[in-house]
Each structure stands twice: as C-alpha cells, then as structure tokens.
Design a protein around this motif. Sequence first.
Motif, PDB file in Angstrom:
ATOM      1  N   ALA A  43     -15.355 -16.473 -18.908  1.00 52.43           N
ATOM      2  CA  ALA A  43     -14.489 -16.305 -20.082  1.00 52.43           C
ATOM      3  C   ALA A  43     -13.588 -15.077 -19.907  1.00 52.43           C
ATOM      4  O   ALA A  43     -12.403 -15.117 -20.254  1.00 52.43           O
ATOM      5  CB  ALA A  43     -15.336 -16.165 -21.339  1.00 52.43           C
ATOM      6  N   ALA A  44     -14.150 -14.013 -19.359  1.00 52.31           N
ATOM      7  CA  ALA A  44     -13.346 -12.804 -19.130  1.00 52.31           C
ATOM      8  C   ALA A  44     -12.232 -13.092 -18.124  1.00 52.31           C
ATOM      9  O   ALA A  44     -11.090 -12.671 -18.315  1.00 52.31           O
ATOM     10  CB  ALA A  44     -14.234 -11.669 -18.629  1.00 52.31           C
ATOM     11  N   ARG A  45     -12.563 -13.823 -17.059  1.00 52.56           N
ATOM     12  CA  ARG A  45     -11.541 -14.163 -16.060  1.00 52.56           C
ATOM     13  C   ARG A  45     -10.428 -14.976 -16.703  1.00 52.56           C
ATOM     14  O   ARG A  45      -9.245 -14.731 -16.462  1.00 52.56           O
ATOM     15  CB  ARG A  45     -12.162 -14.946 -14.902  1.00 52.56           C
ATOM     16  N   GLU A  46     -10.779 -15.947 -17.559  1.00 54.59           N
ATOM     17  CA  GLU A  46      -9.764 -16.763 -18.235  1.00 54.59           C
ATOM     18  C   GLU A  46      -8.891 -15.912 -19.159  1.00 54.59           C
ATOM     19  O   GLU A  46      -7.679 -16.098 -19.224  1.00 54.59           O
ATOM     20  CB  GLU A  46     -10.423 -17.908 -19.010  1.00 54.59           C
ATOM     21  N   ARG A  47      -9.520 -14.978 -19.886  1.00 53.51           N
ATOM     22  CA  ARG A  47      -8.734 -14.090 -20.760  1.00 53.51           C
ATOM     23  C   ARG A  47      -7.771 -13.245 -19.945  1.00 53.51           C
ATOM     24  O   ARG A  47      -6.612 -13.070 -20.314  1.00 53.51           O
ATOM     25  CB  ARG A  47      -9.661 -13.175 -21.568  1.00 53.51           C
ATOM     26  N   PHE A  48      -8.253 -12.714 -18.813  1.00 54.45           N
ATOM     27  CA  PHE A  48      -7.384 -11.892 -17.970  1.00 54.45           C
ATOM     28  C   PHE A  48      -6.257 -12.728 -17.377  1.00 54.45           C
ATOM     29  O   PHE A  48      -5.114 -12.277 -17.307  1.00 54.45           O
ATOM     30  CB  PHE A  48      -8.186 -11.213 -16.861  1.00 54.45           C
ATOM     31  N   LEU A  49      -6.565 -13.931 -16.933  1.00 56.41           N
ATOM     32  CA  LEU A  49      -5.522 -14.801 -16.371  1.00 56.41           C
ATOM     33  C   LEU A  49      -4.473 -15.147 -17.423  1.00 56.41           C
ATOM     34  O   LEU A  49      -3.284 -15.221 -17.120  1.00 56.41           O
ATOM     35  CB  LEU A  49      -6.146 -16.076 -15.799  1.00 56.41           C
ATOM     36  N   ALA A  50      -4.911 -15.364 -18.671  1.00 58.06           N
ATOM     37  CA  ALA A  50      -3.967 -15.671 -19.754  1.00 58.06           C
ATOM     38  C   ALA A  50      -3.010 -14.505 -19.997  1.00 58.06           C
ATOM     39  O   ALA A  50      -1.874 -14.701 -20.429  1.00 58.06           O
ATOM     40  CB  ALA A  50      -4.728 -16.002 -21.035  1.00 58.06           C
ATOM     41  N   ARG A  51      -3.456 -13.288 -19.719  1.00 56.86           N
ATOM     42  CA  ARG A  51      -2.600 -12.105 -19.869  1.00 56.86           C
ATOM     43  C   ARG A  51      -1.788 -11.825 -18.611  1.00 56.86           C
ATOM     44  O   ARG A  51      -1.080 -10.828 -18.542  1.00 56.86           O
ATOM     45  CB  ARG A  51      -3.450 -10.866 -20.172  1.00 56.86           C
ATOM     46  N   GLY A  52      -1.955 -12.658 -17.587  1.00 58.40           N
ATOM     47  CA  GLY A  52      -1.221 -12.452 -16.347  1.00 58.40           C
ATOM     48  C   GLY A  52      -1.930 -11.502 -15.386  1.00 58.40           C
ATOM     49  O   GLY A  52      -1.344 -11.051 -14.410  1.00 58.40           O
ATOM     50  N   GLU A  53      -3.173 -11.213 -15.654  1.00 57.76           N
ATOM     51  CA  GLU A  53      -3.963 -10.300 -14.824  1.00 57.76           C
ATOM     52  C   GLU A  53      -4.643 -11.088 -13.714  1.00 57.76           C
ATOM     53  O   GLU A  53      -5.515 -11.913 -13.975  1.00 57.76           O
ATOM     54  CB  GLU A  53      -5.024  -9.600 -15.692  1.00 57.76           C
ATOM     55  N   THR A  54      -4.212 -10.863 -12.483  1.00 61.60           N
ATOM     56  CA  THR A  54      -4.739 -11.641 -11.350  1.00 61.60           C
ATOM     57  C   THR A  54      -5.600 -10.801 -10.414  1.00 61.60           C
ATOM     58  O   THR A  54      -5.948 -11.255  -9.329  1.00 61.60           O
ATOM     59  CB  THR A  54      -3.571 -12.238 -10.539  1.00 61.60           C
ATOM     60  N   ARG A  55      -5.945  -9.584 -10.822  1.00 63.21           N
ATOM     61  CA  ARG A  55      -6.707  -8.702  -9.938  1.00 63.21           C
ATOM     62  C   ARG A  55      -8.211  -8.881 -10.055  1.00 63.21           C
ATOM     63  O   ARG A  55      -8.968  -8.127  -9.460  1.00 63.21           O
ATOM     64  CB  ARG A  55      -6.369  -7.241 -10.231  1.00 63.21           C
ATOM     65  N   LEU A  56      -8.680  -9.863 -10.804  1.00 66.44           N
ATOM     66  CA  LEU A  56     -10.116 -10.082 -10.996  1.00 66.44           C
ATOM     67  C   LEU A  56     -10.543 -11.372 -10.323  1.00 66.44           C
ATOM     68  O   LEU A  56      -9.915 -12.418 -10.501  1.00 66.44           O
ATOM     69  CB  LEU A  56     -10.461 -10.155 -12.487  1.00 66.44           C
ATOM     70  N   ARG A  57     -11.607 -11.277  -9.539  1.00 60.65           N
ATOM     71  CA  ARG A  57     -12.245 -12.452  -8.959  1.00 60.65           C
ATOM     72  C   ARG A  57     -13.685 -12.487  -9.444  1.00 60.65           C
ATOM     73  O   ARG A  57     -14.332 -11.446  -9.571  1.00 60.65           O
ATOM     74  CB  ARG A  57     -12.233 -12.402  -7.439  1.00 60.65           C
ATOM     75  N   VAL A  58     -14.182 -13.689  -9.677  1.00 56.05           N
ATOM     76  CA  VAL A  58     -15.572 -13.857 -10.098  1.00 56.05           C
ATOM     77  C   VAL A  58     -16.265 -14.751  -9.085  1.00 56.05           C
ATOM     78  O   VAL A  58     -15.756 -15.813  -8.728  1.00 56.05           O
ATOM     79  CB  VAL A  58     -15.661 -14.467 -11.519  1.00 56.05           C
TER      80      VAL A  58
END
Length: 183
Positions: A147-162
């Motif tokens: 869920a955190a990855r999806e929230r970050f991706l929705a904000r354009g944040e691509t620096r997180l991998r899970v």
Amino acid sequence: MKRRAESKPPSVDAAHLSAPIHDPPWAVWTKVAVAVVSLGLISLAVLAGLHVDLGQLSTGALVPTLSLVFVATMAIRVGLWLAYRPAPRVPDDALPTMTVVVPAYNEGPGVARTLESLLASRYPRDRLLVIAVNDGSKDDTGPALDAARERFLARGETRLRVVHLPRNMGKRAALYTGFVHAE
C-alpha cells in the motif's frame, strides 16, 4: 531488473573542500564564555577539594593526582571543543548514489512511517534508492508495504522498491536480498 547507468561523481574543487569554515561571532563568544566558566568552575572545585579533610586520603597523593588528571582531561576536552570546525558542505552532484535497505518483520503499518521519513530526506532525489524487504512477516507488514508503494507511486515517487521473501529467513537474509537488489 533495470539498473541505472554507473556514473562517476564530478570532481570537486580541492580549494572548495579545504576552505576554512568560520564560526559566526555569537558562536565564538559562546564557546569562549563556556570555556572560561568551565575552567573557572573546575579550578574552584579542585581548589576546594584539596582543602577538604578526607582522612588518610588527604595525606596521600591520590586526591591531588586524581584532581590533576581531571583538570587535564577537561582542558583537553575544552580545547578540542574550541578547535572543532564543521566539515564543508559537499555539492549535491558530488554525493554518491546511496541505497537504503529496510528489513521488516512483523512491523505492520508502522514501516510506512520509516519509508516516508527516508524518502523525505534532503539527499538528492536522483541519488537515493530505498528497498524495503518483507522478511516473511506473519502480520499485515506485506500489505502495508504494498500500500505504501502504491501511495508513493501515485505521488510520482519511484525511489521505493518492495521485495517480499516467501518465509521468514532472518535479518541477515533480508539484508542480503536488499543488497542484491541495490544499485
């Protein structure tokens, strides 16, 4: 897995790194005041301590020796404190790329706060990657990471991998998995 191209940081002007950093006047005066007050208090404490009757300890060399060691230690510490100068700031383009591995086991939704904090750091965006490794958690850590990855991706944040491990393999294995996925 797509890897970023290896890039070498640009050279930094040596004069920039060796340039002295001067304290503002208020910091200099604060250091001087603290040093004078500290040395005065230490001197008074030592002088007062030498005149106190401590029985047989007063006749030996133990108290004066310990007092001298204490004063010397404090003088060295104050001297080092006065001589301290902060390191010069390095330009963003000279910083190395960095990968932060976050192993998580049964952390629940709290792990999202850790990821949020890491991604909110002032480290240059193009040089930071965060890898969260779910070490086979038995609670809702996995869904919380997704869920955190999806929230970050929705904000354009691509620096997180899970990355999800199929079962709990321990912190060492989780860190190793993160290192394998690091750039």
